[in-house]
Scaffold this motif. Sequence first.
Motif, PDB file in Angstrom:
ATOM      1  N   ASP A   7       0.839  -1.199   0.000  1.00 51.66           N
ATOM      2  CA  ASP A   7       0.000   0.000   0.000  1.00 51.66           C
ATOM      3  C   ASP A   7       0.873   1.247   0.000  1.00 51.66           C
ATOM      4  O   ASP A   7       1.395   1.646   1.031  1.00 51.66           O
ATOM      5  N   GLU A   8       1.004   1.854  -1.148  1.00 55.68           N
ATOM      6  CA  GLU A   8       1.811   3.072  -1.301  1.00 55.68           C
ATOM      7  C   GLU A   8       3.115   2.993  -0.504  1.00 55.68           C
ATOM      8  O   GLU A   8       3.382   3.870   0.318  1.00 55.68           O
ATOM      9  N   PRO A   9       3.905   1.956  -0.741  1.00 58.10           N
ATOM     10  CA  PRO A   9       5.068   1.749   0.126  1.00 58.10           C
ATOM     11  C   PRO A   9       6.124   2.844  -0.017  1.00 58.10           C
ATOM     12  O   PRO A   9       6.918   3.031   0.879  1.00 58.10           O
ATOM     13  N   PHE A  10       6.107   3.548  -1.136  1.00 61.40           N
ATOM     14  CA  PHE A  10       7.192   4.526  -1.353  1.00 61.40           C
ATOM     15  C   PHE A  10       6.709   5.963  -1.233  1.00 61.40           C
ATOM     16  O   PHE A  10       7.447   6.896  -1.514  1.00 61.40           O
ATOM     17  N   SER A  11       5.461   6.146  -0.787  1.00 59.42           N
ATOM     18  CA  SER A  11       4.906   7.500  -0.846  1.00 59.42           C
ATOM     19  C   SER A  11       5.578   8.452   0.139  1.00 59.42           C
ATOM     20  O   SER A  11       5.540   9.654  -0.046  1.00 59.42           O
ATOM     21  N   ALA A  12       6.204   7.895   1.183  1.00 55.09           N
ATOM     22  CA  ALA A  12       6.828   8.786   2.163  1.00 55.09           C
ATOM     23  C   ALA A  12       8.270   9.124   1.780  1.00 55.09           C
ATOM     24  O   ALA A  12       8.948   9.842   2.502  1.00 55.09           O
ATOM     25  N   LEU A  13       8.719   8.613   0.632  1.00 55.06           N
ATOM     26  CA  LEU A  13      10.126   8.804   0.272  1.00 55.06           C
ATOM     27  C   LEU A  13      10.300   9.993  -0.670  1.00 55.06           C
ATOM     28  O   LEU A  13       9.386  10.372  -1.387  1.00 55.06           O
ATOM     29  N   ASP A  14      11.510  10.541  -0.666  1.00 56.35           N
ATOM     30  CA  ASP A  14      11.781  11.628  -1.600  1.00 56.35           C
ATOM     31  C   ASP A  14      11.885  11.073  -3.020  1.00 56.35           C
ATOM     32  O   ASP A  14      12.047   9.869  -3.225  1.00 56.35           O
ATOM     33  N   ALA A  15      11.794  11.950  -3.990  1.00 57.29           N
ATOM     34  CA  ALA A  15      11.681  11.530  -5.388  1.00 57.29           C
ATOM     35  C   ALA A  15      12.815  10.615  -5.846  1.00 57.29           C
ATOM     36  O   ALA A  15      12.572   9.600  -6.498  1.00 57.29           O
ATOM     37  N   GLN A  16      14.048  10.942  -5.483  1.00 59.08           N
ATOM     38  CA  GLN A  16      15.184  10.134  -5.957  1.00 59.08           C
ATOM     39  C   GLN A  16      15.172   8.753  -5.333  1.00 59.08           C
ATOM     40  O   GLN A  16      15.313   7.747  -6.014  1.00 59.08           O
ATOM     41  N   THR A  17      14.986   8.717  -4.002  1.00 52.67           N
ATOM     42  CA  THR A  17      14.953   7.432  -3.310  1.00 52.67           C
ATOM     43  C   THR A  17      13.847   6.562  -3.879  1.00 52.67           C
ATOM     44  O   THR A  17      13.984   5.363  -4.066  1.00 52.67           O
ATOM     45  N   ARG A  18      12.768   7.209  -4.201  1.00 56.46           N
ATOM     46  CA  ARG A  18      11.613   6.524  -4.745  1.00 56.46           C
ATOM     47  C   ARG A  18      11.949   5.818  -6.052  1.00 56.46           C
ATOM     48  O   ARG A  18      11.629   4.648  -6.253  1.00 56.46           O
ATOM     49  N   GLU A  19      12.629   6.545  -6.944  1.00 60.78           N
ATOM     50  CA  GLU A  19      13.016   5.957  -8.230  1.00 60.78           C
ATOM     51  C   GLU A  19      13.903   4.745  -8.011  1.00 60.78           C
ATOM     52  O   GLU A  19      13.752   3.713  -8.669  1.00 60.78           O
ATOM     53  N   ILE A  20      14.838   4.888  -7.066  1.00 59.17           N
ATOM     54  CA  ILE A  20      15.750   3.775  -6.800  1.00 59.17           C
ATOM     55  C   ILE A  20      14.978   2.584  -6.261  1.00 59.17           C
ATOM     56  O   ILE A  20      15.181   1.449  -6.681  1.00 59.17           O
ATOM     57  N   MET A  21      14.045   2.871  -5.348  1.00 61.06           N
ATOM     58  CA  MET A  21      13.281   1.783  -4.748  1.00 61.06           C
ATOM     59  C   MET A  21      12.425   1.068  -5.790  1.00 61.06           C
ATOM     60  O   MET A  21      12.218  -0.143  -5.707  1.00 61.06           O
ATOM     61  N   GLN A  22      11.942   1.813  -6.779  1.00 56.23           N
ATOM     62  CA  GLN A  22      11.156   1.176  -7.835  1.00 56.23           C
ATOM     63  C   GLN A  22      11.996   0.159  -8.600  1.00 56.23           C
ATOM     64  O   GLN A  22      11.572  -0.968  -8.834  1.00 56.23           O
ATOM     65  N   THR A  23      13.193   0.560  -8.971  1.00 52.35           N
ATOM     66  CA  THR A  23      14.083  -0.353  -9.690  1.00 52.35           C
ATOM     67  C   THR A  23      14.435  -1.549  -8.809  1.00 52.35           C
ATOM     68  O   THR A  23      14.465  -2.687  -9.276  1.00 52.35           O
ATOM     69  N   GLU A  24      14.684  -1.251  -7.529  1.00 54.17           N
ATOM     70  CA  GLU A  24      15.039  -2.313  -6.582  1.00 54.17           C
ATOM     71  C   GLU A  24      13.894  -3.312  -6.438  1.00 54.17           C
ATOM     72  O   GLU A  24      14.116  -4.515  -6.433  1.00 54.17           O
ATOM     73  N   LEU A  25      12.697  -2.785  -6.320  1.00 55.73           N
ATOM     74  CA  LEU A  25      11.541  -3.668  -6.146  1.00 55.73           C
ATOM     75  C   LEU A  25      11.393  -4.563  -7.372  1.00 55.73           C
ATOM     76  O   LEU A  25      11.154  -5.765  -7.255  1.00 55.73           O
ATOM     77  N   GLN A  26      11.577  -3.971  -8.536  1.00 53.11           N
ATOM     78  CA  GLN A  26      11.485  -4.756  -9.762  1.00 53.11           C
ATOM     79  C   GLN A  26      12.511  -5.889  -9.745  1.00 53.11           C
ATOM     80  O   GLN A  26      12.201  -7.029 -10.064  1.00 53.11           O
TER      81      GLN A  26
END
Lengths: 257, 287
Positions: free
Chosen positions: A155-174
Amino acid sequence: MSSVVSEHLCKRFGDLEVLQDINLTIQDGEFVALVGPSGCGKTTFLRTVAGLESADEGGIFLNGKRVSGPDRDRGFVFQNDSLLPWRNVFDNTVVGLELAGRMSPDERARVTRLLELVGLAGFEKYFPRQLSGGMRQRVNLARALAIDPKVLLMDEPFSALDAQTREIMQTELQRVWEEGRKTVLFVTHQIDEAVFLADRVLVFARRPGRLLEDIKIDLPRPRTMMTKRQPEFVALVDRIWRLIEKDVRESVLVEHV
Amino acid sequence: MSTAPSIAQPRNSSVLAPSGEVTKQPSSPSGPRKPARAKLRPYQISLLSVVSGLLMWQFLSDVVIANPLFLASPLEVVRAVITLAETGELWRHVGASALEFALGYSIAALLGIGIGLLIATNDFAKNWLQPWISGFYATPTIALGPLFILWLGIGVWSKVVVVVLLVVFAVIINTEAGIRSTSERYLEMMRSFGATPRQLFVKVSLPSAAPFILAGLKLGIGRGLIGVVVAELFGSRLGLGRMIGASADSFNMPELFAAVSILAASGIAMNSGFSYLEKRLVPWTKD
Ligand SMILES: Nc1ncnc2c1ncn2[C@@H]1O[C@H](COP(=O)(O)OP(=O)(O)OP(=O)(O)O)[C@@H](O)[C@H]1O
Ligand SMILES: [Mg+2]
């Protein structure tokens, strides 16, 4: 074999009809993203799949079995990480196994490898207050993966993160997902995040909350930062945005009255 | 991704980890490295404060109120302590008070935590006991001291009861508040992992109540000491309270202040013991 089925699911809170007749099927190993305006019932839907809410009509079926409560075949990744502050990273990660009484040396070794996988090797003994937001969300993810669930609910796991961290986390999750290919239900507000991650994007509408459109994302994997600049990607994001634009505007207005 | 624990950084400073994530570093034991200018550590400031207080006291009793019937100087108090210790009288008083405190405090702690946990988890018990708890907590039960002496005699147990009454409600109230303030987020998270009610209690409610319980126990120290002294003043053969009463009657200021100083010192010692325990047992509450 199908994994998650929602059949005529209806959910009300008092007079408020939050989910109206949701019918959908999520295949085994599929990555499905849920988008929709605020208040359309995304969290409620996810919680119902988790067994944290009960359906008023219809129901959720997991491999043909009706969901009647939370169980360890589903792992929930919370929006606020909900890490227990008195447990270090490792002990937070194994909490699900501990509750199940499955704390063998083998499992511990597996959790150590899991923490490596999410990029937390060496941080096992750190406490939540010593971690950044991104790291806390990695623990949150590892904790859900540790019970080796069939389905991962995020549930919106990355919504509390800043934009850059978020992008990294997306790639990581993938990357993490490619390793295990679990069924994933991923709620997000960010349409580009949904398109980037998912095999399918389910678009919800509000008042009452219902499934508006089911969009297949055929972009090749693994997707990279470059994917987000491709015209196909941009066109998909655009299409989804247009679907929910009116609803989002309304929900924003309503919430500001 | 290759984040690795990096070298110690000043508390709460942020560094950009290799991944580009902003990483909050844990504090280093040596604390922030500040530029040269000498700065007093917290305990040094406290020590300095105590020393200047003692000097002031010495000055007051030597110069301003130079009357041994009203005030004893710190040096006289030290002398009195030494004399009393040598005759062995001091130890009998201290021993008696310590025993009363230890018994009363332990009973109150066990009882308080037990009842606190009970009323936090059982609504019937809560409704049944709440009026009594609120009533007793708000009542200066210490005024019942003479009654307990009447009932239980002037020995140890009348004092123990007073200490229990003074300490137990603070512990009950804190324990209950601790359990009830357990974050719903944590409970929900554990439920999603299939936790049973028992597991929720043991693995979430208890640890998150621990800081509250410790705070209640800490609050109980001062209240318990008051209980011991006042109960002894009402009637006793031995104890620091008895010593205070007797020396006040005979205008023996050095002995009176000796007893008070010992009480103060033990209060401070137990409090700092608790602060240490808190740091060890519930470090996540301190940041
Ligand atoms: N426990 C509850 N009791 C009453 N109403 C609720 C409850 N939970 C959710 N709702 C209502 O149900 C509706 C849908 O909520 P939900 O949290 O599922 O929306 P959402 O799509 O996740 O929104 P957001 O994108 O803002 O997180 C909202 O109007 C909300 O107020
Ligand atoms: Mg939500």
